[in-house]
Write a protein that holds these residues in place. Structure first.
Motif, short mmCIF file in Angstrom:
data_model
loop_
_atom_site.label_atom_id
_atom_site.label_comp_id
_atom_site.label_asym_id
_atom_site.label_seq_id
_atom_site.Cartn_x
_atom_site.Cartn_y
_atom_site.Cartn_z
N THR A 6 16.72 27.02 -34.79
CA THR A 6 14.95 26.69 -34.17
C THR A 6 14.24 27.15 -33.39
OG1 THR A 6 15.69 24.77 -36.49
CG2 THR A 6 13.56 24.95 -35.20
N CYS A 7 13.48 27.94 -33.73
CA CYS A 7 12.44 28.55 -32.45
C CYS A 7 11.12 28.33 -33.07
CB CYS A 7 12.78 30.03 -32.66
SG CYS A 7 11.08 31.13 -31.43
N VAL A 8 10.88 27.61 -31.83
CA VAL A 8 9.08 26.69 -31.47
C VAL A 8 8.17 28.08 -31.46
CG1 VAL A 8 7.70 25.09 -31.80
CG2 VAL A 8 10.29 24.06 -31.63
N ILE A 82 11.80 29.49 -38.38
CA ILE A 82 10.85 29.16 -37.04
C ILE A 82 9.26 27.49 -37.62
CG2 ILE A 82 9.07 30.99 -36.31
CD1 ILE A 82 10.31 33.06 -37.18
N CYS A 83 9.18 27.22 -36.40
CA CYS A 83 8.05 25.97 -36.37
C CYS A 83 7.30 26.48 -35.81
CB CYS A 83 8.30 24.68 -35.44
SG CYS A 83 9.83 24.49 -37.06
N LEU A 84 5.50 26.94 -36.57
CA LEU A 84 4.94 26.84 -35.72
C LEU A 84 4.12 26.15 -35.73
CD1 LEU A 84 3.14 30.34 -38.16
CD2 LEU A 84 5.30 30.69 -36.36
N ALA A 85 4.06 25.61 -34.28
CA ALA A 85 3.06 24.56 -34.01
C ALA A 85 1.87 24.99 -32.71
CB ALA A 85 4.01 23.36 -33.03
N ARG A 100 10.81 35.01 -44.46
CA ARG A 100 9.74 34.55 -45.41
C ARG A 100 11.60 32.95 -46.12
NH1 ARG A 100 6.70 35.76 -48.88
NH2 ARG A 100 6.84 38.31 -48.70
N GLY A 101 10.39 32.16 -46.25
CA GLY A 101 11.03 30.52 -46.59
C GLY A 101 11.72 30.13 -45.16
N LYS A 102 11.48 31.11 -44.21
CA LYS A 102 12.28 30.62 -42.60
C LYS A 102 11.12 30.11 -42.11
CE LYS A 102 16.35 31.97 -44.02
NZ LYS A 102 17.57 33.50 -44.01
N ILE A 103 9.54 29.69 -41.99
CA ILE A 103 9.00 29.58 -41.36
C ILE A 103 7.77 28.70 -41.80
CG2 ILE A 103 6.19 30.70 -39.59
CD1 ILE A 103 7.64 33.65 -41.00
N ILE A 104 7.52 27.75 -40.67
CA ILE A 104 6.72 26.46 -41.36
C ILE A 104 5.44 26.40 -40.18
CG2 ILE A 104 9.10 25.46 -42.73
CD1 ILE A 104 9.68 23.37 -40.81
N ASN A 105 4.32 25.86 -40.59
CA ASN A 105 3.00 25.75 -40.31
C ASN A 105 2.42 24.22 -40.18
OD1 ASN A 105 1.82 26.73 -38.17
ND2 ASN A 105 0.20 27.09 -40.49
N ILE A 106 2.10 24.06 -39.05
CA ILE A 106 1.21 22.33 -39.53
C ILE A 106 -0.19 22.77 -39.04
CG2 ILE A 106 1.88 22.15 -36.78
CD1 ILE A 106 2.19 18.66 -37.90
N HIS A 107 -1.06 22.19 -40.37
CA HIS A 107 -2.41 22.81 -40.20
C HIS A 107 -2.70 21.62 -40.54
CE1 HIS A 107 -6.02 25.32 -41.07
NE2 HIS A 107 -5.98 24.19 -41.71
N GLU A 178 9.33 15.32 -40.19
CA GLU A 178 9.34 14.62 -41.60
C GLU A 178 10.30 15.97 -42.80
OE1 GLU A 178 7.67 11.20 -43.92
OE2 GLU A 178 7.19 10.39 -41.86
N ALA A 179 9.32 16.89 -42.74
CA ALA A 179 8.88 18.42 -43.69
C ALA A 179 10.19 18.13 -43.17
CB ALA A 179 7.66 18.49 -43.05
N ILE A 180 10.82 18.80 -41.87
CA ILE A 180 11.97 19.19 -41.33
C ILE A 180 13.45 18.65 -41.98
CG2 ILE A 180 13.60 19.91 -39.40
CD1 ILE A 180 11.11 20.53 -38.19
N ILE A 181 12.78 17.23 -42.09
CA ILE A 181 14.31 16.72 -42.72
C ILE A 181 14.62 17.24 -44.59
CG2 ILE A 181 14.97 14.09 -43.03
CD1 ILE A 181 13.79 13.41 -40.36
N LYS A 182 13.08 16.47 -44.58
CA LYS A 182 12.60 17.17 -46.43
C LYS A 182 13.72 18.33 -46.74
CE LYS A 182 9.91 16.97 -49.97
NZ LYS A 182 8.28 17.20 -49.87
N ILE A 183 13.28 19.28 -45.54
CA ILE A 183 13.88 21.01 -46.31
C ILE A 183 15.27 21.20 -45.59
CG2 ILE A 183 13.96 22.98 -44.79
CD1 ILE A 183 11.39 23.61 -44.22
N PHE A 184 16.21 20.08 -44.81
CA PHE A 184 16.93 20.41 -44.72
C PHE A 184 18.26 19.65 -45.70
CE2 PHE A 184 16.22 22.63 -41.43
CZ PHE A 184 16.76 23.71 -41.98
#
Ligand code: GRF
Length: 187
Positions: A6-8, A82-85, A100-107, A178-184
């Motif tokens: 993973t890349c942050v 990819i985690c956008l933090a 696509r489908g591999k980038i997540i963000n926290i808002h 938790e979101a990362i655990i849910k994804i995998f």
């Protein structure tokens, strides 16, 4: 369990990065932080890369084709998430298509409410009853991709912007892992 590389991406304080690094040190957490990318040379979060000996790079988003440089690094480190933090730069459509489908963000709001910047001041202005955070997939629309999970809390009379930020970030430190655990979970 094979951990996903993973890349942050960060631009500033990096407290979510720090939190993800600490989760990822657990054997059963599904990701390893393999690379950190910052578009800001002065981002405090870079210190966590140094402290935990995680490879990091600085990307000058003013230079031409800088995303191509990012692509090369993502390939080099075999990045699959990819985690956008707190990354304060819009990602191009070409980039989103490629990952696509591999980038997540926290808002820091309960999307679809309060997309974009200055979420807390806007919430207070309209006397919103609830605040919170959302982890979502990134698509071509700003803060518009599918939600992975949200966490909410009630806004109290005494809450100001500073307090809302503290309360929101406290939730973020649970929501992102938790979101990362849910994804995998089902992978
Ligand atoms: C977080 O509050 C997140 O919601 C927003 O940017 C902030 C980053 O904070 N996208 P930090 O750099 O992780 O401390």
């Amino acid at each position: 369990m094979v951990k996903k590389n993973t890349c942050v991406f960060i631009s500033g304080k990096g407290s979510n990065l720090k939190n993800l690094i600490s989760y990822s040190r657990d054997n059963v957490f599904p990701i390893r932080i393999s690379l950190i990318i910052s578009n800001n040379k002065k981002a405090y979060g870079i210190n966590y890369a140094k402290k935990f000996k995680i490879p990091y790079i600085f990307i000058n988003t003013k230079s031409k084709n800088y995303e191509n440089k990012i692509f090369l690094y993502l390939k080099k480190y075999k990045i699959s998430l990819i985690c956008l933090a707190g990354y304060m730069k819009i990602i191009s459509n070409k980039f989103i298509k490629e990952y696509r489908g591999k980038i997540i963000n926290i808002h820091p709001s309960l999307l679809p409410k309060f997309k974009g910047l200055n979420t807390f001041s806007r919430m207070l202005k309209v006397k919103e009853k609830k605040a919170g955070c959302t982890v979502h997939y990134v698509n071509e629309k700003l803060d518009g991709g599918n939600k992975i999970l949200q966490k909410a809390f009630p806004i109290e009379k005494k809450d100001n912007e500073k307090i809302l930020k503290i309360k929101t970030q406290r939730l973020e430190y649970r929501a992102f892992p938790e979101a990362i655990i849910k994804i995998f979970r089902n992978n």
